[in-house]
Design an enzyme around this catalytic site. Structure first.
Site, short mmCIF file in Angstrom:
data_model
loop_
_atom_site.label_atom_id
_atom_site.label_comp_id
_atom_site.label_asym_id
_atom_site.label_seq_id
_atom_site.Cartn_x
_atom_site.Cartn_y
_atom_site.Cartn_z
N GLY A 66 8.03 2.09 8.04
CA GLY A 66 8.35 0.96 7.16
C GLY A 66 7.26 0.79 6.12
O GLY A 66 6.51 1.72 5.82
N LEU A 122 0.80 -1.22 0.00
CA LEU A 122 0.00 0.00 0.00
C LEU A 122 0.83 1.27 0.00
O LEU A 122 0.41 2.29 -0.53
CB LEU A 122 -0.92 0.01 1.23
CG LEU A 122 -2.00 -1.08 1.30
CD1 LEU A 122 -2.75 -0.98 2.63
CD2 LEU A 122 -2.96 -0.95 0.13
N ASP A 158 2.91 15.16 14.82
CA ASP A 158 3.26 14.82 13.45
C ASP A 158 2.04 14.88 12.54
O ASP A 158 1.80 13.99 11.72
CB ASP A 158 3.89 13.42 13.40
CG ASP A 158 4.77 13.25 12.15
OD1 ASP A 158 5.15 14.27 11.54
OD2 ASP A 158 5.08 12.10 11.80
N LYS A 213 1.52 -2.61 9.10
CA LYS A 213 2.77 -1.86 8.98
C LYS A 213 3.90 -2.69 9.58
O LYS A 213 3.80 -3.18 10.70
CB LYS A 213 2.69 -0.51 9.71
CG LYS A 213 1.95 0.55 8.95
CD LYS A 213 2.36 1.95 9.33
CE LYS A 213 2.19 2.27 10.79
NZ LYS A 213 2.42 3.72 11.06
N GLU A 242 4.71 3.33 1.85
CA GLU A 242 5.88 3.27 2.73
C GLU A 242 6.06 4.60 3.42
O GLU A 242 5.90 5.66 2.82
CB GLU A 242 7.13 2.91 1.92
CG GLU A 242 8.37 2.65 2.76
CD GLU A 242 9.53 2.13 1.93
OE1 GLU A 242 10.55 1.78 2.53
OE2 GLU A 242 9.38 2.05 0.70
N GLY A 243 6.39 4.55 4.70
CA GLY A 243 6.65 5.75 5.47
C GLY A 243 7.88 5.60 6.32
O GLY A 243 8.68 4.68 6.12
N GLY A 244 8.02 6.50 7.33
CA GLY A 244 9.20 6.44 8.19
C GLY A 244 9.25 5.17 9.00
O GLY A 244 10.32 4.70 9.39
#
Length: 403
Positions: A106, A100, A221, A123, A102-104
């Site tokens: 994983g 789906l 955030d 995640k 990718e972020g900080g």
């Protein structure tokens, strides 16, 4: 020329997965030098922040269960624990077709739990990524204490061996950032009504964290990639790895390392390391500006004067005649003029430099709930008339800066 310390760097030109969180030590340097003090967080870390989270060097499913929030607070809602093999089966061994984003933290995969057939988002912590064990535990504890329709639901987690995974409810429409900044030919762009609905939903989620949770939580955030969308653009806040318990009693702030995302971080927080609830208000204002304008918080593909969204918008806030220039061209004029003015006034208040001049989230919620309720129909009423029908709306209007 204003200085917005968290807006530097070139990560904004990449995919949302490359957005980098920032870290800074406490500093008294002038705002013109703050950019030089900010460093991109390069490795996982476990620190003394969030003191209620004890030694995290040996995290297991049992460890997370035993780490309770403070006794006086919101009751913890037990999240389900999963084995790694269960989540491997749910994602067909993390099949590429189920990827789906990718972020900080994983990579995120779509999955199906075998025991319930529930569709979920999973995640998986990247051991070499920007988030570490502390963020994983904070995420589990925060969402275990939270229960609100505008916060993503944590179904469970896996902390088996070296594996760290989080299992969430599946949000079929993806992230706000994806809708605003990734153009796909088979997907219609967000109209005005959808944008105001998303803004109001995100504000209600933030209000829950600030005013309803006990102890209260600072999100730290808030950005488009962390606002996920369900059916009919129902917005939910996600990714609470940087969440921080807010100041209690007569305290006005929490002193901490500066962490967040370039372009969304409040200048006063970046300068002093003093985190307050108003730090989230600034981030919310940036996100609201993104919704209205269709622009990115930081966009290095634009000219120097337009790369920083807040810096570009500030001069325009001073002249109402220029407000139509700020509307997303994708809307093609499909917005109520008064609604545009009011939403921009709210955004202008949120991104003011002085924390005490920013509104409370409760007032923002009242104003945005009102705007979201004023459905715009370009066929029958191109310019939606507006009226001040609530105390909260009047409160917002009375606090407006000269725009």
């Amino acid at each position: 020329m204003g200085c917005f310390p968290c807006a530097g760097g070139d990560s904004s030109t990449k995919k949302s997965s490359k957005n980098k969180r920032i870290e800074n030590t406490h500093t008294n340097q002038s705002s013109t030098k703050i950019d030089d003090t900010i460093k991109v967080k390069q490795c996982n870390e476990a620190t003394k922040e969030n003191a209620q989270i004890v030694n995290q060097t040996s995290v297991s499913n049992e460890f997370v269960e035993k780490n309770k929030p403070p006794e006086e607070g919101t009751p913890i809602r037990k999240a389900q624990t999963f084995t790694y093999s269960e989540l491997v089966k749910a994602t067909d061994n993390f099949k590429a077709a189920y990827f789906l984003g990718e972020g900080g933290f994983g990579k995120v995969y779509k999955g199906k739990l075998q025991d319930s057939d529930e569709i979920v988002a999973i995640k998986q912590l990247d051991p070499d990524g920007l988030q570490g064990i502390r963020e994983f535990v904070v995420e589990v504890l925060t969402l275990s204490m939270a229960d609100h329709p505008n916060l993503v639901k944590l179904i469970g987690y896996c902390a088996e061996g070296e594996q760290r995974l989080l299992v969430y409810e599946y949000m079929p429409l993806g992230s706000l950032e994806d809708h605003l900044h990734v153009h796909r030919p088979n997907r219609k762009r967000l109209d005005w009504n959808s944008r105001m609905k998303i803004a109001a939903g995100a504000a209600r989620g933030l209000e829950y964290l600030h005013d309803k949770m006990n102890p209260p939580v600072i999100y730290r955030d808030l950005k488009g990639s962390n606002i996920l969308l369900g059916e009919d653009y129902h917005a939910k806040l996600s990714d609470f790895g940087l969440a921080k318990v807010g100041p209690l009693g007569d305290k006005t702030h929490v002193s901490t390392r500066v962490m967040g995302t370039y372009g969304y971080c409040a200048p006063d927080y970046a300068m002093t390391g003093q985190l307050t609830f108003k730090s989230d208000i600034y981030s919310f204002g940036v996100m609201l500006l993104e919704l209205i304008t269709g622009r990115k918080a930081i966009d290095n593909t634009r000219s120097a004067a337009e790369q920083n969204l807040v810096a570009w918008a500030r001069p325009l806030f001073k002249d109402r005649r220029k407000f139509p220039q700020m509307a997303d061209p994708v809307l093609e004029g499909g917005y109520p003029v008064r609604g545009l003015y009011q939403s921009l006034a709210i955004a202008a208040m949120c991104v003011q430099e002085q924390p005490n001049m920013k509104p409370l989230i409760a007032d923002v919620v009242t104003a945005l709930n009102y705007l979201a309720s004023q459905k715009y129909d370009p066929l029958t009423n191109p310019v939606q008339a507006s009226r001040r029908s609530s105390r909260g709306q009047r409160s917002i209007d009375e606090k407006q800066p000269d725009v």
